[in-house]
Enzyme design. Structure first.
Site, PDB file in Angstrom:
ATOM      1  NE  ARG A 183     -36.388  65.357   4.550  1.00 10.73           N
ATOM      2  CZ  ARG A 183     -35.924  64.211   4.356  1.00 10.73           C
ATOM      3  NH1 ARG A 183     -36.133  63.254   5.494  1.00 10.73           N
ATOM      4  NH2 ARG A 183     -35.734  63.598   3.187  1.00 10.73           N
ATOM      5  CD  GLN A 200     -28.931  57.421  -3.766  1.00  9.25           C
ATOM      6  OE1 GLN A 200     -28.679  57.195  -2.645  1.00  9.25           O
ATOM      7  NE2 GLN A 200     -28.230  57.934  -4.427  1.00  9.25           N
ATOM      8  CG  ASP A 253     -36.139  66.816  -3.881  1.00  9.06           C
ATOM      9  OD1 ASP A 253     -34.698  66.854  -3.641  1.00  9.06           O
ATOM     10  OD2 ASP A 253     -36.510  66.472  -4.857  1.00  9.06           O
ATOM     11  CG  HIS A 293     -34.235  55.988  -1.137  1.00 10.09           C
ATOM     12  ND1 HIS A 293     -33.012  56.447  -0.999  1.00 10.09           N
ATOM     13  CD2 HIS A 293     -34.267  54.642  -1.434  1.00 10.09           C
ATOM     14  CE1 HIS A 293     -32.230  55.438  -1.150  1.00 10.09           C
ATOM     15  NE2 HIS A 293     -32.717  54.238  -1.420  1.00 10.09           N
ATOM     16  CB  CYS A 298     -55.511  55.258   8.722  1.00 10.01           C
ATOM     17  SG  CYS A 298     -56.392  54.363   7.630  1.00 10.01           S
ATOM     18  N   GLY A 356     -24.323  63.781  -7.515  1.00  7.78           N
ATOM     19  CA  GLY A 356     -24.873  64.151  -6.218  1.00  7.78           C
ATOM     20  C   GLY A 356     -25.164  63.393  -5.178  1.00  7.78           C
ATOM     21  CB  THR A 357     -25.353  60.002  -4.728  1.00 11.69           C
ATOM     22  OG1 THR A 357     -25.735  58.995  -3.634  1.00 11.69           O
ATOM     23  CG2 THR A 357     -24.711  59.210  -5.879  1.00 11.69           C
ATOM     24  CG  ASN A 409     -20.631  63.732  -5.290  1.00 12.40           C
ATOM     25  OD1 ASN A 409     -21.908  63.718  -5.265  1.00 12.40           O
ATOM     26  ND2 ASN A 409     -20.120  63.465  -4.340  1.00 12.40           N
TER      27      ASN A 409
HETATM   28  C1  BV8 Z   1     -32.616  47.914   2.615  1.00 10.62           C
HETATM   29  C2  BV8 Z   1     -35.651  57.909   2.304  1.00 10.62           C
HETATM   30  C3  BV8 Z   1     -33.219  45.666   3.028  1.00 10.62           C
HETATM   31  C4  BV8 Z   1     -36.329  58.721   3.610  1.00 10.62           C
HETATM   32  C5  BV8 Z   1     -33.583  56.989   2.437  1.00 10.62           C
HETATM   33  C6  BV8 Z   1     -25.083  47.062   2.749  1.00 10.62           C
HETATM   34  C7  BV8 Z   1     -24.274  47.567   3.509  1.00 10.62           C
HETATM   35  C8  BV8 Z   1     -24.091  48.473   4.385  1.00 10.62           C
HETATM   36  C9  BV8 Z   1     -25.580  48.760   4.896  1.00 10.62           C
HETATM   37  C10 BV8 Z   1     -26.533  48.430   4.333  1.00 10.62           C
HETATM   38  C11 BV8 Z   1     -26.386  47.523   3.240  1.00 10.62           C
HETATM   39  N1  BV8 Z   1     -27.656  47.200   2.867  1.00 10.62           N
HETATM   40  C12 BV8 Z   1     -28.701  47.534   3.468  1.00 10.62           C
HETATM   41  C13 BV8 Z   1     -28.242  48.304   4.300  1.00 10.62           C
HETATM   42  C14 BV8 Z   1     -28.750  49.165   5.332  1.00 10.62           C
HETATM   43  C15 BV8 Z   1     -29.037  50.707   4.723  1.00 10.62           C
HETATM   44  C16 BV8 Z   1     -27.870  51.464   4.418  1.00 10.62           C
HETATM   45  O1  BV8 Z   1     -27.450  51.699   3.382  1.00 10.62           O
HETATM   46  N2  BV8 Z   1     -27.298  52.116   5.452  1.00 10.62           N
HETATM   47  C17 BV8 Z   1     -26.184  53.029   5.193  1.00 10.62           C
HETATM   48  C18 BV8 Z   1     -26.344  54.369   6.231  1.00 10.62           C
HETATM   49  C19 BV8 Z   1     -24.833  52.226   5.671  1.00 10.62           C
HETATM   50  N3  BV8 Z   1     -29.876  50.712   3.628  1.00 10.62           N
HETATM   51  C20 BV8 Z   1     -31.214  50.338   3.934  1.00 10.62           C
HETATM   52  O2  BV8 Z   1     -31.747  50.220   4.969  1.00 10.62           O
HETATM   53  C21 BV8 Z   1     -31.977  50.305   2.724  1.00 10.62           C
HETATM   54  N4  BV8 Z   1     -32.861  49.200   2.760  1.00 10.62           N
HETATM   55  O3  BV8 Z   1     -31.520  47.690   2.455  1.00 10.62           O
HETATM   56  O4  BV8 Z   1     -33.686  47.208   2.921  1.00 10.62           O
HETATM   57  C22 BV8 Z   1     -32.253  45.422   4.023  1.00 10.62           C
HETATM   58  C23 BV8 Z   1     -32.547  46.217   5.353  1.00 10.62           C
HETATM   59  C24 BV8 Z   1     -31.828  45.938   6.347  1.00 10.62           C
HETATM   60  C25 BV8 Z   1     -30.594  45.218   6.201  1.00 10.62           C
HETATM   61  C26 BV8 Z   1     -30.233  44.505   4.853  1.00 10.62           C
HETATM   62  C27 BV8 Z   1     -30.876  44.756   3.980  1.00 10.62           C
HETATM   63  C28 BV8 Z   1     -32.983  51.474   2.711  1.00 10.62           C
HETATM   64  C29 BV8 Z   1     -32.424  52.702   2.282  1.00 10.62           C
HETATM   65  C30 BV8 Z   1     -33.149  53.993   2.050  1.00 10.62           C
HETATM   66  C31 BV8 Z   1     -33.380  54.754   3.084  1.00 10.62           C
HETATM   67  N5  BV8 Z   1     -34.034  55.983   2.834  1.00 10.62           N
HETATM   68  N6  BV8 Z   1     -34.327  58.160   2.123  1.00 10.62           N
HETATM   69  C32 BV8 Z   1     -35.897  59.824   3.751  1.00 10.62           C
HETATM   70  O5  BV8 Z   1     -35.490  60.734   2.915  1.00 10.62           O
HETATM   71  O6  BV8 Z   1     -36.062  60.681   4.824  1.00 10.62           O
HETATM   72  S1  BV8 Z   1     -31.958  57.264   2.145  1.00 10.62           S
HETATM   73  C33 BV8 Z   1     -31.448  58.840   2.095  1.00 10.62           C
HETATM   74  O7  BV8 Z   1     -30.281  59.096   2.406  1.00 10.62           O
HETATM   75  C34 BV8 Z   1     -31.639  59.401   0.714  1.00 10.62           C
HETATM   76  O8  BV8 Z   1     -32.702  58.859   0.041  1.00 10.62           O
HETATM   77  C35 BV8 Z   1     -30.299  58.968   0.204  1.00 10.62           C
HETATM   78  O9  BV8 Z   1     -30.383  57.796  -0.651  1.00 10.62           O
HETATM   79  C36 BV8 Z   1     -29.311  58.783   1.422  1.00 10.62           C
HETATM   80  C37 BV8 Z   1     -28.415  60.074   1.262  1.00 10.62           C
HETATM   81  O10 BV8 Z   1     -27.371  59.743   0.251  1.00 10.62           O
HETATM   82  P1  BV8 Z   1     -27.121  60.898  -0.934  1.00 10.62           P
HETATM   83  O11 BV8 Z   1     -28.524  61.204  -1.402  1.00 10.62           O
HETATM   84  O12 BV8 Z   1     -25.920  60.268  -1.534  1.00 10.62           O
HETATM   85  O13 BV8 Z   1     -26.682  62.304   0.092  1.00 10.62           O
HETATM   86  P2  BV8 Z   1     -25.362  62.727   1.032  1.00 10.62           P
HETATM   87  O14 BV8 Z   1     -25.695  63.857   1.707  1.00 10.62           O
HETATM   88  O15 BV8 Z   1     -25.119  61.479   1.695  1.00 10.62           O
HETATM   89  O16 BV8 Z   1     -24.351  62.872  -0.103  1.00 10.62           O
HETATM   90  C38 BV8 Z   1     -24.681  64.187  -1.081  1.00 10.62           C
HETATM   91  C39 BV8 Z   1     -23.381  64.241  -1.909  1.00 10.62           C
HETATM   92  O17 BV8 Z   1     -23.648  65.316  -3.044  1.00 10.62           O
HETATM   93  C40 BV8 Z   1     -22.473  64.565  -1.164  1.00 10.62           C
HETATM   94  O18 BV8 Z   1     -21.158  63.683  -1.403  1.00 10.62           O
HETATM   95  C41 BV8 Z   1     -21.665  65.767  -1.751  1.00 10.62           C
HETATM   96  O19 BV8 Z   1     -20.385  66.148  -1.651  1.00 10.62           O
HETATM   97  C42 BV8 Z   1     -22.381  66.074  -3.155  1.00 10.62           C
HETATM   98  N7  BV8 Z   1     -23.024  67.481  -3.467  1.00 10.62           N
HETATM   99  C43 BV8 Z   1     -23.466  68.435  -2.423  1.00 10.62           C
HETATM  100  N8  BV8 Z   1     -23.739  69.598  -3.176  1.00 10.62           N
HETATM  101  C44 BV8 Z   1     -23.547  69.285  -4.677  1.00 10.62           C
HETATM  102  C45 BV8 Z   1     -23.095  67.815  -4.658  1.00 10.62           C
HETATM  103  N9  BV8 Z   1     -22.878  67.379  -5.635  1.00 10.62           N
HETATM  104  C46 BV8 Z   1     -22.892  68.045  -7.006  1.00 10.62           C
HETATM  105  N10 BV8 Z   1     -23.384  69.417  -6.847  1.00 10.62           N
HETATM  106  C47 BV8 Z   1     -23.729  69.991  -5.687  1.00 10.62           C
HETATM  107  N11 BV8 Z   1     -24.145  71.077  -5.735  1.00 10.62           N
HETATM  108 ZN    ZN Z   2     -55.110  52.292   8.007  1.00 11.43          ZN
END
Ligand code: BV8
Ligand code: ZN
Length: 257
Positions: free
Chosen positions: A76, A108, A111, A126, A156, A200-201, A226
């Site tokens: 990536r 989020q 990149d 993130h 490290c 885009g989310t 979106n």
């Molecule tokens: C946390 C970094 C405390 C790493 C990332 C409440 C309810 C349910 C679950 C949870 C909750 N609270 C916490 C959770 C757990 C979890 C979570 O949300 N799980 C989900 C899967 C259900 N959240 C966490 O763990 C967060 N931490 O809450 O800590 C805690 C912990 C545990 C339990 C409780 C509390 C941490 C979340 C961060 C994780 N790290 N990234 C890496 O990148 O490798 S998340 C990563 O995925 C991205 O950063 C981004 O946030 C996410 C992807 O989402 P999007 O960016 O929206 O991308 P996606 O592909 O899904 O959608 C793209 C959209 O664009 C599409 O709709 C598409 O149609 C559209 N599109 C495409 N092309 C275009 C376009 N739109 C416009 N123009 C275009 N050209």
């Molecule tokens: Zn260290």
């Protein structure tokens, strides 16, 4: 009428018409970088080499196989370094110049394309792909564009623990200062015309997926740009379906650049 099928009618509707007294909070996701050639999380079915993203982007995944996770992030990094900001990124950098302190961009995306487009009032909630920190000690985070060869795990120099990408993994908390900054911005500008724009989310990842509710609670106007239906689309006043590279310059009243 389902907001998602609403098509822009008048120009007023087509543009946000942000005045100098207005404030704008923007949240972006992987979709904004899609036109720069970077895969979205949903787009690729959420898989990399048949591994679920959430599995690789987690402390458990790293403990289980750090070399595999480093290969994931190294690929990536290579893709992100080759990519260029697109008109969507540039439109947000340009509107920041116009609005100044009345603008805040929360992404989020890890990149780095917003920063490369010139965004400064930017919070990478993130983390960042092109950063590395230690999984064992408080060695300061460093900028690191290295794509480590297959099988290699960087160590490290202080404590010899495995180094890790400076991103927030699933199950890890976001930086509280970042969440406070979002609240402070919404509280500071709630008196005037306050706009929350998500682009885009898919609204699938928390707590970012809940920012629209934080904004609504302060009386903000809420817009979503979106390409497909987002999980939280119903919580937006206005939804524009389409490509952010086209719709963001249009919505922000900027010629396509
Ligand atoms: C946390 C970094 C405390 C790493 C990332 C409440 C309810 C349910 C679950 C949870 C909750 N609270 C916490 C959770 C757990 C979890 C979570 O949300 N799980 C989900 C899967 C259900 N959240 C966490 O763990 C967060 N931490 O809450 O800590 C805690 C912990 C545990 C339990 C409780 C509390 C941490 C979340 C961060 C994780 N790290 N990234 C890496 O990148 O490798 S998340 C990563 O995925 C991205 O950063 C981004 O946030 C996410 C992807 O989402 P999007 O960016 O929206 O991308 P996606 O592909 O899904 O959608 C793209 C959209 O664009 C599409 O709709 C598409 O149609 C559209 N599109 C495409 N092309 C275009 C376009 N739109 C416009 N123009 C275009 N050209
Ligand atoms: Zn260290």
């Amino acid at each position: 009428m389902d907001a998602f099928v609403a098509r822009a009618t008048s120009s007023a509707e087509r543009q946000l018409d942000l005045g100098t007294e207005d404030a704008l909070l923007v949240l972006t996701g992987a979709g904004v970088s899609a036109e720069s050639g970077l895969p979205t999380y949903r787009g690729s079915g959420g898989l990399w080499r048949s591994h679920a993203f959430e599995r690789l982007a987690s402390p458990e995944g790293f403990d289980a196989d750090p070399a595999l996770v480093w290969r994931f992030y190294s690929e990536r990094r290579e893709a992100a370094l080759k990519a260029l900001p697109n008109p969507g990124h540039r439109a947000l950098a340009e509107v920041e110049q116009r609005l100044g302190e009345r603008f805040l961009l929360v992404t989020q995306n890890v990149d780095g394309l917003h920063r490369r487009a010139g965004s400064e009032r930017l919070i990478e909630i993130h983390g960042r792909l092109l950063g590395t920190r230690c999984s064992g000690c408080n060695r300061p985070e460093s900028t690191d564009e290295t794509a480590y060869p297959e099988g290699e795990v960087p160590r490290c120099e202080q404590c010899h623990s495995a180094l890790r990408p400076a991103v927030v993994w699933f199950g890890e908390s976001l930086d509280p200062a970042h969440l406070e900054a979002v609240d402070e911005f919404l509280d500071r500008w709630r008196g005037g015309r306050l706009v929350f724009l998500a682009a885009g989310t898919s609204g699938a990842v928390w707590p970012a997926a809940g920012f629209v509710d934080l904004a609504r609670a302060r009386g903000a106007e809420t817009w979503l740009v979106n390409a497909e239906r987002a999980d939280n689309a119903g919580r937006f006043d206005r939804v524009r379906q389409g490509a952010s590279g086209t719709l963001l310059p249009e919505l922000l009243g900027l010629g396509a650049s």
